[in-house]
Enzyme design. Structure first.
Site, mmCIF file in Angstrom:
data_model
loop_
_atom_site.group_PDB
_atom_site.id
_atom_site.type_symbol
_atom_site.label_atom_id
_atom_site.label_comp_id
_atom_site.label_asym_id
_atom_site.label_seq_id
_atom_site.Cartn_x
_atom_site.Cartn_y
_atom_site.Cartn_z
ATOM 1 C CB CYS A 132 -0.882 0.072 1.239
ATOM 2 S SG CYS A 132 -1.792 -1.397 1.563
ATOM 3 C CB SER B 48 0.611 -7.865 -1.959
ATOM 4 O OG SER B 48 -0.607 -7.661 -2.656
ATOM 5 C CD GLU C 259 0.805 4.298 -5.198
ATOM 6 O OE1 GLU C 259 0.163 5.139 -4.541
ATOM 7 O OE2 GLU C 259 0.795 3.083 -4.939
ATOM 8 C CB CYS D 256 -1.100 6.774 6.377
ATOM 9 S SG CYS D 256 -0.920 5.301 5.370
#
Ligand code: SF4
Ligand code: SF4
Ligand code: SF4
Ligand code: FES
Lengths: 164, 584
Positions: B303, B323, B365, B508
């Protein structure tokens, strides 16, 4: 490894690279080994460009930023190759008032580089210094170990021709 | 530990041996101004000299942030000499600093401003030189701007990058008056292996490091009548945005945030928490598949884009542990231009997808070339929490008095599992809730998996998951901690099945785009707000219970890890390696 290796081989011979690796290997694992490695490498290779710094960083398992920080901190280390001959023009007060500044400008023009730089063909490195203690001879230009006193811009070409 | 008795400003003080004068003074309510020191990251370079005090028997003034107390020491923190010296130090700093406070990104949160006030500075008697913006501001990174003109050489950014994140991009270079903080070889940031985490921004006391501001691009999209502008907000935003408007850290402002976004003119206000729930379904199934089919384990979460880039640079040999799931931000973006576009009957080319993130690496990203699986860029513009706050202020919105808004369908509904993504351990907890339910057909005996919560650097837990038996998991946050876990994997020394890694300390809620200041106490409070959202606000706490997710699979994706999922929701990684490019 290979990209890095070829980067090194652009600037150094295979023997020089082997010497560098030997220096790194000898200090590997000793705390505080970075500065001795850089000192020896500087002597062996003449200068420490990015490719050498990366090799040292990898070899000693240090971040390359640390190596770069140390190389720029100490004036003993240089990242650019030096010329076969070093021209030093004196910009101490006495030489300055006697035309040292004009002389520096003329050298710049003559060899085509600025202070602190080296010519493409590695013939000359050009630097300035503050007072060489030869004020009576001012303005003074020193090339390698030869002192040229009472220099004039018009005499430059003739003097530089002595150093090939 | 031994105690030391000393006198500060005629008061007796007893503190532990090794305490600095500055800390000792604090215990009797004397605040000595300081600037370069940053206890949060254990950074005490003793460089700025703002914190000077007089110590008996010492000829020169003493930097109190680094000088330890000794028995019988007599300290004076408020003499004529001390006050003059401190003023002079700050005056000299400002004499070599652009006078741009009024329009500086750190106006109001700048520690140099605060220190100038604290020492009572009234003038700068020197001419401030011109600073050539062109050569001194590095705009090369999609995430981080470095303005060398404003750097005060405190080296906090170097410490955080090297000791906390172990990326070591920045270094002091040269010396004396030429000293500058730069990436290796003075390369622009984009050519270094900076992973764009923004932790250097959080550490910087001044406006020398800040996020690349993209507020104008969002205004432009909003004001363009041909564009349909949708917005998503990461979980950590609702737990921190209030701080920008004077609310105490840990205030949950979900409803006001939604109203503010509507008032700003976004056409649809959706939620990253929705796609966080979706991530759990995809990632949970991926984990089960790897376990059943003998795939690569431990599987590691994906993530956090700063973490991903770090792995690509420093552990390129271990990328197949990651992942393949895109992050919630990117899953959302891909669906906004496919699923939502179809449902709403809007041409995806007219959709502008904006995200509000606690993170500077999210800007990087969103710009990754592979992140355009709908044929259009998944996420067009990423704003940080700070940029959103500036937009709200610019629009004259009275944030504190906004009504509580609600999310739009079909991508706004979320569960407690989605919201805790914003705190370290949250993804792990959310995943375990769903994996347990999928494997056993029952709910976990307790949905609170407390061993994975909190600010411990590396956390472990073992959960018995029905037929799978004991599942051992680990959670790391901050890349220095991630490195510890990754080195173990490299040496083949772990038996974890699943690992959560977040780039930033605290997860985060401690991201490089969050409000300034951020420290451990604030991280804890923000995380607390998310756990409160999970346990008290949301009535569903497991991702697979989210009705909007069920609908998404029924009507569009069909099945987890199915054909559509692979096309839109999964990704691949790049072996970057540690080497930084060479420029002659
Ligand atoms: S960094 Fe601080 S002192 Fe400098 S211009 Fe910005 S607000 Fe002003
Ligand atoms: S963004 Fe992160 S990796 Fe890049 S320089 Fe700052 S702290 Fe280092
Ligand atoms: S960029 Fe900021 S944190 Fe880094 S040395 Fe300069 S002032 Fe300090
Ligand atoms: S705060 Fe003490 S020297 Fe900077």
């Amino acid at each position: 490894m290979n990209a890095e290796h070829s980067e090194l081989l652009k600037e150094f011979t295979a023997e020089e690279v082997a010497t560098l690796d030997e220096i790194i290997a000898r200090h590997k694992g000793t705390p505080g080994g970075l500065i001795p490695v850089l000192e020896e490498a500087q002597v062996a290779l003449g200068y420490l460009p990015a490719s050498v710094q990366k090799r040292v960083a990898k070899g000693l398992n240090l971040p390359v930023s640390r190596v770069y920080g140390v190389v720029t901190f100490y004036s003993f280390f240089t990242m650019t190759p030096r010329g076969r001959h070093t021209i030093r023009v004196c910009l101490g007060t006495a030489c300055y008032v006697r035309g040292g500044k004009a002389l520096a400008e003329a050298i710049k023009k003559e060899v085509g580089i600025s202070e602190g730089e080296t010519t493409e063909d590695r013939r000359f490195t050009f630097e300035s210094v503050r007072c060489l203690g030869a004020c009576g001879l001012g303005p003074v230009v020193v090339i390698n170990d030869d002192v040229h006193g009472r220099m004039k811009p018009s005499k430059l070409t003739e003097v530089l021709d002595l150093y090939s | 530990m031994a105690l030391v008795k000393l006198t500060i400003d005629d008061k007796q003080v007893v503190v532990e041996e090794g305490t600095t004068i500055l800390e000792a003074a604090k215990t009797i309510g004397v605040k000595i101004p300081s600037l370069c020191a940053c206890p949060e990251i254990n950074h005490f370079p003793g460089a700025c000299r703002v914190c000077m005090t007089e110590v008996s028997g010492q000829r020169s003034l003493i930097a109190s942030c680094v000088f330890p107390v000794f028995e019988g020491m007599i300290v004076k923190t408020n003499t004529e000499r001390v006050r003059m010296a401190r003023k002079m130090v700050v005056e000299l700093l400002l004499a070599n600093h652009p006078a741009e406070c009024n329009y500086c990104v750190r106006n109001g949160s700048c520690e140099l401003q605060k220190v100038a006030e604290a020492v009572g500075l009234k003038r700068v008697r020197f001419d401030i030189p011109d600073f050539p913006e062109k050569d001194m501001i590095d705009h090369s990174s999609p995430s981080i701007v470095r303005d060398d003109r404003k750097c005060i050489n405190c080296h906090r950014c170097i410490t955080v990058c090297e000791s906390v994140q172990t990326v070591s991009v920045l270094t002091p270079s040269f010396r004396g008056s030429k000293v500058r903080v730069v990436p290796s070889f003075d390369l622009p940031l984009i050519e270094s292996n900076c992973i764009a985490c923004g932790q250097c921004i959080m550490a910087c006391p001044v406006g020398a490091l800040y996020e690349k501001d993209e507020v104008e691009d969002v205004w432009k999209a909003i004001h363009d009548p041909t564009k349909h502008v949708v917005v998503q907000e990461a979980p950590a935003i609702r737990a921190a945005l209030g701080e920008e408007f004077g609310l105490p850290a840990g205030t949950l402002v979900t409803g006001k945030m939604i109203s503010a976004l509507r008032q700003l003119g976004f056409d649809k206000v959706f939620d990253t928490n929705f796609s966080a729930d979706l991530t759990i379904i995809e990632e949970g199934n991926e984990l089960l598949k790897r376990v059943k089919e003998g795939g690569k384990l431990p599987m590691i979460t994906s993530c956090s884009p700063g973490w991903i880039k770090f792995c690509e640079h420093f552990y390129p040999d271990l990328l197949d542990h990651l992942s393949t799931c895109k992050s919630p931000q990117q899953m959302f973006g891909a669906l906004a231009k496919t699923y939502y576009a179809q449902t709403a009957g809007i041409d995806p080319k007219d959709i502008v997808s904006v995200s509000i993130m606690p993170c500077t690496a999210k800007k990087f990203e969103s710009a990754r070339p592979e992140m355009n699986s709908s044929g259009y860029r998944d996420v067009d513009i990423v704003l940080t929490t700070r940029e959103l706050a500036r937009m709200i202020k610019e629009a004259g919105i009275d944030f504190l008095n906004l009504p509580e808004g609600n999310y739009d369908a079909p991508m706004g509904e979320y569960t407690g599992a989605g919201t805790i993504f914003g705190a370290t351990g949250g993804v792990m907890e959310a995943a375990l809730r769903t994996v347990y339910a999928v494997v056993t057909g029952e709910n976990l005996p307790s949905l609170d998996i407390t061993p994975v919560r909190g600010l411990e650097g590396v956390k472990e837990a073992t959960v018995k998951v029905g037929a799978l038996g004991e599942v051992k998991v680990a959670v790391a946050h901050g890349l220095g901690n991630a490195r510890k876990v990754m080195d173990q994997i490299r040496e083949g020394k772990t038996d974890y099945a699943f690992i959560e890694i977040m780039c930033c300390p605290g997860g985060c809620v401690g991201g490089g785009g969050e409000p300034i200041p951020t420290d451990n106490e604030i991280r804890r409070l923000r995380a607390g707000a998310l756990y409160m959202d999970d346990s008290q606000v949301q009535n569903k706490r497991q991702s697979h219970e989210n009705p909007s997710i069920t609908k998404l699979y029924d009507n569009f994706l069909k099945e987890p890890l199915g054909h559509k999922s692979h096309e839109l929701l999964h990704t691949h990684y790049e072996q970057r390696g540690e080497d930084i490019p060479h420029r002659a």
